[in-house]
Design a protein around this motif. Structure first.
Motif, PDB file in Angstrom:
ATOM      1  N   PHE A 156       0.783  -1.053  -0.055  1.00 43.72           N
ATOM      2  CA  PHE A 156       0.015  -0.074   0.331  1.00 43.72           C
ATOM      3  C   PHE A 156       1.006   1.277   0.091  1.00 43.72           C
ATOM      4  O   PHE A 156       2.080   0.949   0.356  1.00 43.72           O
ATOM      5  CB  PHE A 156      -0.881  -0.032   1.398  1.00 43.72           C
ATOM      6  CG  PHE A 156      -2.078  -0.749   1.180  1.00 43.72           C
ATOM      7  CD1 PHE A 156      -3.132  -0.205   0.750  1.00 43.72           C
ATOM      8  CD2 PHE A 156      -2.173  -2.212   1.574  1.00 43.72           C
ATOM      9  CE1 PHE A 156      -4.396  -1.033   0.603  1.00 43.72           C
ATOM     10  CE2 PHE A 156      -3.434  -2.820   1.318  1.00 43.72           C
ATOM     11  CZ  PHE A 156      -4.533  -2.134   0.983  1.00 43.72           C
ATOM     12  N   TYR A 210      -4.542   8.515   1.367  1.00 37.32           N
ATOM     13  CA  TYR A 210      -5.841   7.960   0.408  1.00 37.32           C
ATOM     14  C   TYR A 210      -6.821   7.191   1.203  1.00 37.32           C
ATOM     15  O   TYR A 210      -6.762   7.227   2.497  1.00 37.32           O
ATOM     16  CB  TYR A 210      -4.971   6.784  -0.312  1.00 37.32           C
ATOM     17  CG  TYR A 210      -4.373   5.625   0.490  1.00 37.32           C
ATOM     18  CD1 TYR A 210      -5.262   4.545   0.804  1.00 37.32           C
ATOM     19  CD2 TYR A 210      -3.000   5.891   0.854  1.00 37.32           C
ATOM     20  CE1 TYR A 210      -4.619   3.596   1.573  1.00 37.32           C
ATOM     21  CE2 TYR A 210      -2.460   4.843   1.899  1.00 37.32           C
ATOM     22  CZ  TYR A 210      -3.285   3.685   2.063  1.00 37.32           C
ATOM     23  OH  TYR A 210      -2.754   2.632   2.812  1.00 37.32           O
ATOM     24  N   GLU A 211      -7.961   7.006   0.453  1.00 42.77           N
ATOM     25  CA  GLU A 211      -9.188   6.453   0.809  1.00 42.77           C
ATOM     26  C   GLU A 211      -9.260   5.049   0.246  1.00 42.77           C
ATOM     27  O   GLU A 211      -9.427   4.870  -1.015  1.00 42.77           O
ATOM     28  CB  GLU A 211     -10.238   7.327   0.579  1.00 42.77           C
ATOM     29  CG  GLU A 211     -11.661   6.490   1.213  1.00 42.77           C
ATOM     30  CD  GLU A 211     -12.903   7.280   0.713  1.00 42.77           C
ATOM     31  OE1 GLU A 211     -13.632   7.110   1.111  1.00 42.77           O
ATOM     32  OE2 GLU A 211     -12.547   8.708  -0.087  1.00 42.77           O
ATOM     33  N   VAL A 212      -9.830   3.950   0.927  1.00 45.06           N
ATOM     34  CA  VAL A 212      -9.752   2.569   0.462  1.00 45.06           C
ATOM     35  C   VAL A 212     -11.389   2.464  -0.118  1.00 45.06           C
ATOM     36  O   VAL A 212     -12.317   2.783   0.958  1.00 45.06           O
ATOM     37  CB  VAL A 212      -9.493   1.381   1.504  1.00 45.06           C
ATOM     38  CG1 VAL A 212      -9.893   0.151   0.625  1.00 45.06           C
ATOM     39  CG2 VAL A 212      -8.139   1.287   1.660  1.00 45.06           C
ATOM     40  N   CYS A 217     -11.904   6.304  -8.513  1.00 44.61           N
ATOM     41  CA  CYS A 217     -10.953   5.340  -8.257  1.00 44.61           C
ATOM     42  C   CYS A 217      -9.611   5.863  -9.154  1.00 44.61           C
ATOM     43  O   CYS A 217      -9.682   6.447 -10.168  1.00 44.61           O
ATOM     44  CB  CYS A 217     -10.898   4.024  -8.690  1.00 44.61           C
ATOM     45  SG  CYS A 217      -9.717   3.055  -8.770  1.00 44.61           S
ATOM     46  N   ILE A 258      -8.172   2.394  -4.710  1.00 46.54           N
ATOM     47  CA  ILE A 258      -8.129   3.454  -3.781  1.00 46.54           C
ATOM     48  C   ILE A 258      -8.219   4.998  -4.447  1.00 46.54           C
ATOM     49  O   ILE A 258      -8.133   4.900  -5.701  1.00 46.54           O
ATOM     50  CB  ILE A 258      -6.708   3.326  -3.090  1.00 46.54           C
ATOM     51  CG1 ILE A 258      -5.670   3.641  -3.917  1.00 46.54           C
ATOM     52  CG2 ILE A 258      -6.564   2.188  -2.145  1.00 46.54           C
ATOM     53  CD1 ILE A 258      -4.038   3.824  -3.326  1.00 46.54           C
ATOM     54  N   TYR A 292      -6.837   8.719  -4.045  1.00 44.18           N
ATOM     55  CA  TYR A 292      -5.842   9.834  -3.305  1.00 44.18           C
ATOM     56  C   TYR A 292      -6.523  11.075  -2.927  1.00 44.18           C
ATOM     57  O   TYR A 292      -7.255  11.478  -3.717  1.00 44.18           O
ATOM     58  CB  TYR A 292      -4.919   9.884  -4.219  1.00 44.18           C
ATOM     59  CG  TYR A 292      -3.762   8.924  -4.495  1.00 44.18           C
ATOM     60  CD1 TYR A 292      -2.910   8.449  -3.342  1.00 44.18           C
ATOM     61  CD2 TYR A 292      -3.768   8.155  -5.742  1.00 44.18           C
ATOM     62  CE1 TYR A 292      -2.186   7.184  -3.832  1.00 44.18           C
ATOM     63  CE2 TYR A 292      -2.827   7.061  -5.963  1.00 44.18           C
ATOM     64  CZ  TYR A 292      -2.380   6.588  -4.909  1.00 44.18           C
ATOM     65  OH  TYR A 292      -1.473   5.319  -5.125  1.00 44.18           O
TER      66      TYR A 292
END
Length: 104
Positions: free
Chosen positions: A33, A40-42, A71, A101, A103
């Motif tokens: 990762f 970032y966000e999953v 994404c 993910i 950003y």
């Protein structure tokens, strides 16, 4: 006589349909990762199945963009090879998966 030939033919067809083998082999596991978890966000998991001639990161990324329009990248990519043998025929395909993910 006809009954014997019909029975033999039925047995051969049944044996041909039941004689198959499927195996999965992990090919790659890029489990990294990005460094800063705050950047970032999953979004979620993405998976795509494809033939050996039509596969790659771009296909996985396109599937991620379809599922999650925001994404930016797919990380933690895993690739598994699926080999199916039926009598004398061999069919190969890939199962690719990863984490989509976005950003910040």
């Amino acid at each position: 006589m006809k009954k014997g030939v019909g029975l033999l033919l039925s047995m051969l067809i049944l044996a041909a349909t039941l004689t198959g083998c499927i195996s999965m082999t992990p090919l790659s596991d890029a489990g990294a990762f990005p460094g800063d978890a705050q950047s970032y966000e999953v979004l979620g998991r993405v998976e795509v199945k494809s033939s050996t001639t039509n596969s790659g990161y771009s296909k996985l990324y396109a599937e991620a963009k379809k599922k999650y329009p925001e994404c930016d990248d797919v990380v933690n990519v895993k690739v598994d090879a699926k080999k199916t043998v039926f009598l004398i025929f061999t069919f190969n395909s890939y199962n690719m998966s990863g984490i989509a993910i976005s950003y910040k």
